[in-house]
Design a protein around this motif. Structure first.
Motif, PDB file in Angstrom:
ATOM      1  N   GLU A 224       0.738  -0.660  16.774  1.00  0.00           N
ATOM      2  CA  GLU A 224      -0.349  -0.144  15.943  1.00  0.00           C
ATOM      3  C   GLU A 224       0.023   1.178  15.275  1.00  0.00           C
ATOM      4  OE1 GLU A 224      -0.681  -1.214  19.052  1.00  0.00           O
ATOM      5  OE2 GLU A 224      -1.659  -3.134  18.589  1.00  0.00           O
ATOM      6  N   LYS A 225       0.744   2.014  15.994  1.00  0.00           N
ATOM      7  CA  LYS A 225       1.116   3.328  15.472  1.00  0.00           C
ATOM      8  C   LYS A 225       2.543   3.383  14.946  1.00  0.00           C
ATOM      9  CE  LYS A 225      -2.691   5.642  16.226  1.00  0.00           C
ATOM     10  NZ  LYS A 225      -3.463   6.246  15.101  1.00  0.00           N
TER      11      LYS A 225
ATOM     12  N   GLU B 106       0.855  -1.183   0.000  1.00  0.00           N
ATOM     13  CA  GLU B 106       0.000   0.000   0.000  1.00  0.00           C
ATOM     14  C   GLU B 106       0.891   1.233   0.000  1.00  0.00           C
ATOM     15  OE1 GLU B 106      -3.628   1.897   2.737  1.00  0.00           O
ATOM     16  OE2 GLU B 106      -2.538   0.094   3.367  1.00  0.00           O
TER      17      GLU B 106
ATOM     18  N   ASN C  18      -1.383  10.796   9.198  1.00  0.00           N
ATOM     19  CA  ASN C  18      -2.627  10.371   9.848  1.00  0.00           C
ATOM     20  C   ASN C  18      -2.503   8.985  10.475  1.00  0.00           C
ATOM     21  OD1 ASN C  18      -4.042  12.710   9.203  1.00  0.00           O
ATOM     22  ND2 ASN C  18      -4.692  11.913   7.215  1.00  0.00           N
ATOM     23  N   ARG C  19      -1.877   8.063   9.769  1.00  0.00           N
ATOM     24  CA  ARG C  19      -1.823   6.678  10.247  1.00  0.00           C
ATOM     25  C   ARG C  19      -0.619   6.384  11.130  1.00  0.00           C
ATOM     26  NH1 ARG C  19      -3.072   2.522   5.413  1.00  0.00           N
ATOM     27  NH2 ARG C  19      -2.327   1.086   7.049  1.00  0.00           N
ATOM     28  N   PHE C  20       0.515   6.984  10.805  1.00  0.00           N
ATOM     29  CA  PHE C  20       1.753   6.689  11.532  1.00  0.00           C
ATOM     30  C   PHE C  20       2.442   8.001  11.901  1.00  0.00           C
ATOM     31  CE2 PHE C  20       1.073   3.242   8.365  1.00  0.00           C
ATOM     32  CZ  PHE C  20       0.720   2.238   9.253  1.00  0.00           C
TER      33      PHE C  20
ATOM     34  N   LEU D 213       1.464   5.141   0.575  1.00  0.00           N
ATOM     35  CA  LEU D 213       0.882   6.167   1.430  1.00  0.00           C
ATOM     36  C   LEU D 213       1.571   7.508   1.186  1.00  0.00           C
ATOM     37  CD1 LEU D 213       0.780   4.131   4.766  1.00  0.00           C
ATOM     38  CD2 LEU D 213      -1.083   4.444   3.119  1.00  0.00           C
TER      39      LEU D 213
ATOM     40  N   GLU E  88      -1.131  10.972   4.350  1.00  0.00           N
ATOM     41  CA  GLU E  88      -1.665   9.697   4.834  1.00  0.00           C
ATOM     42  C   GLU E  88      -0.759   9.096   5.905  1.00  0.00           C
ATOM     43  OE1 GLU E  88      -4.106   8.012   0.948  1.00  0.00           O
ATOM     44  OE2 GLU E  88      -1.906   7.876   0.982  1.00  0.00           O
TER      45      GLU E  88
END
Length: 381
Positions: free
Chosen positions: A238-239, A116, A125-127, A118, A122
């Motif tokens: 998760e992060k 994916e 926002n996600r990492f 990014l 993006e």
């Protein structure tokens, strides 16, 4: 010559532990020797975690080794209460046109891995713990993760022992005599005999090589560092999954916090620093080495204190062309080498152990011949 064992394994680190376990699993009468304690931190095993990823940018020939390793990691997990391989997903961060990012894209396609892409926004926002430059992107692969390296070695040796393997820790052995009939090993006081020997001694491998191979290989020093998060920052899996980050003068890689947020592993990739040998190298880091990491952490990971709370060095073994030795020692029918994995081999070690176990039983697969010690070895460019 009367042989006591079918196979002896010298060195029970990453590769040796996995070979011993799978030889015992095959029902062979095996013995393993380790000059220190099982799971020790003097070689290439220490440092809590190693990264696992299926896409191998250096050579596509490693792809079947990694796929084999993945299935064997799953089998080994059955014998451990502690999670050995944890899937977190993984990132590669850099400029899209960088040759290393292009190589990662090609490697993912060859390995059948979906990636994916990014954008910088993006990624934020996600990492959010990664700071990207304006022209950088992230490549996310959901199949990546980290391996608890010491636990993996301990589990493999424990399982081998349970299957009947004889294990000698704090036992430094050498090959006293080798002939087509078998190999005699000694620690200076005792002797053991085996039909075949697997040499998996990591940074100590030079002691078991012929002069030609010894001149084309050497021990090297790998640096690892850990940093403490600032308040309000999240470096959980998760992060903050495992990652590789391209920087102007090399690469950085790392893993999430494993201890509830107390420390985060971030280390420099690339070539090791030279060392005189595995017995007397500097196991700390110089001020210059620490300051190198501080500069990069301050630039790319603003949620971390820039100064490491732990910094150390470990040893591994390197071949001039950066391809390991996996095959019989030239001129020998019963001494198998599995050495020179150059800091990138841990993710493959149960696969290497499986291949080595097959080789000493006469089962050779041509797709692994690129690692044969008999190949022509030139310095990598």
């Amino acid at each position: 010559m009367h042989t006591e064992f079918d196979v002896a394994v010298i060195g029970l680190g990453a590769m040796g532990s996995m070979a011993l376990w799978q030889l015992a699993e095959d029902g062979l009468n095996v013995v393993g020797f380790e000059q220190f304690g099982i799971g020790h931190d003097r070689g290439a095993v220490g440092g809590e975690t190693r990264l696992f990823r299926r896409m191998q940018t250096s050579r596509p020939e490693y792809t079947p080794v990694i796929e084999l390793a993945r299935t064997r990691w799953e089998t080994l997990q059955e014998f451990s209460d502690i999670q050995i391989l944890t899937a977190t997903g993984g990132l590669m961060i850099g400029r899209p046109q960088d040759s290393r990012m292009v190589a990662a894209k090609v490697a993912a396609e060859q390995a059948g891995v979906e990636v994916e892409y990014l954008s910088r926004s993006e990624m934020q926002n996600r990492f959010p713990e990664h700071r990207l430059d304006s022209d950088e992107i992230g490549m996310f692969d959901a199949t990546q993760g980290f391996i608890r390296c010491e636990q993996a070695v301990l589990t493999a040796v424990t399982r081998a022992n349970a299957l009947g393997a004889e294990v000698h820790d704090y036992s430094k052995v050498s090959i006293h005599h080798a002939s087509p009939e078998g190999v005699v090993l000694t620690d200076g006081e005792n002797q053991w005999t085996a039909k075949k020997v697997v040499v998996t001694t990591g940074s100590w491998s030079g002691e078991h090589l012929n002069p030609e191979l010894r001149n084309k290989s050497r021990a090297g020093r790998i640096k690892l560092t850990w940093f403490s998060p600032l308040p309000g920052h999240d470096f959980s899996a998760e992060k903050f999954p495992v990652f590789q980050r391209l920087v102007a003068d090399g690469t950085l890689y790392g893993a999430p916090s494993l201890d509830g947020g107390g420390s985060v592993k971030i280390a420099p990739g690339g070539a090791p620093t030279e060392m005189t040998g595995p017995y007397d190298y500097f196991r700390g880091q110089t001020v210059e080495e620490i300051q190198y990491m501080e500069r990069h952490v301050a630039q790319y990971f603003p949620g971390l204190n820039k100064s490491p709370i732990r910094a150390g060095a470990w040893a591994d073994f390197y071949v001039d062309d950066w391809i390991p030795f996996l095959g019989f020692l030239p001129g020998s029918e019963n001494i198998l080498l599995a050495n020179g994995f150059a800091g990138f081999g841990f993710k493959m070690c149960p696969g290497i152990g499986r291949i080595a176990a097959d080789m000493v039983q006469g089962n050779n697969d041509s797709k692994f011949e690129f690692m044969a010690p008999t190949r022509s070895i030139d310095k990598a460019r």
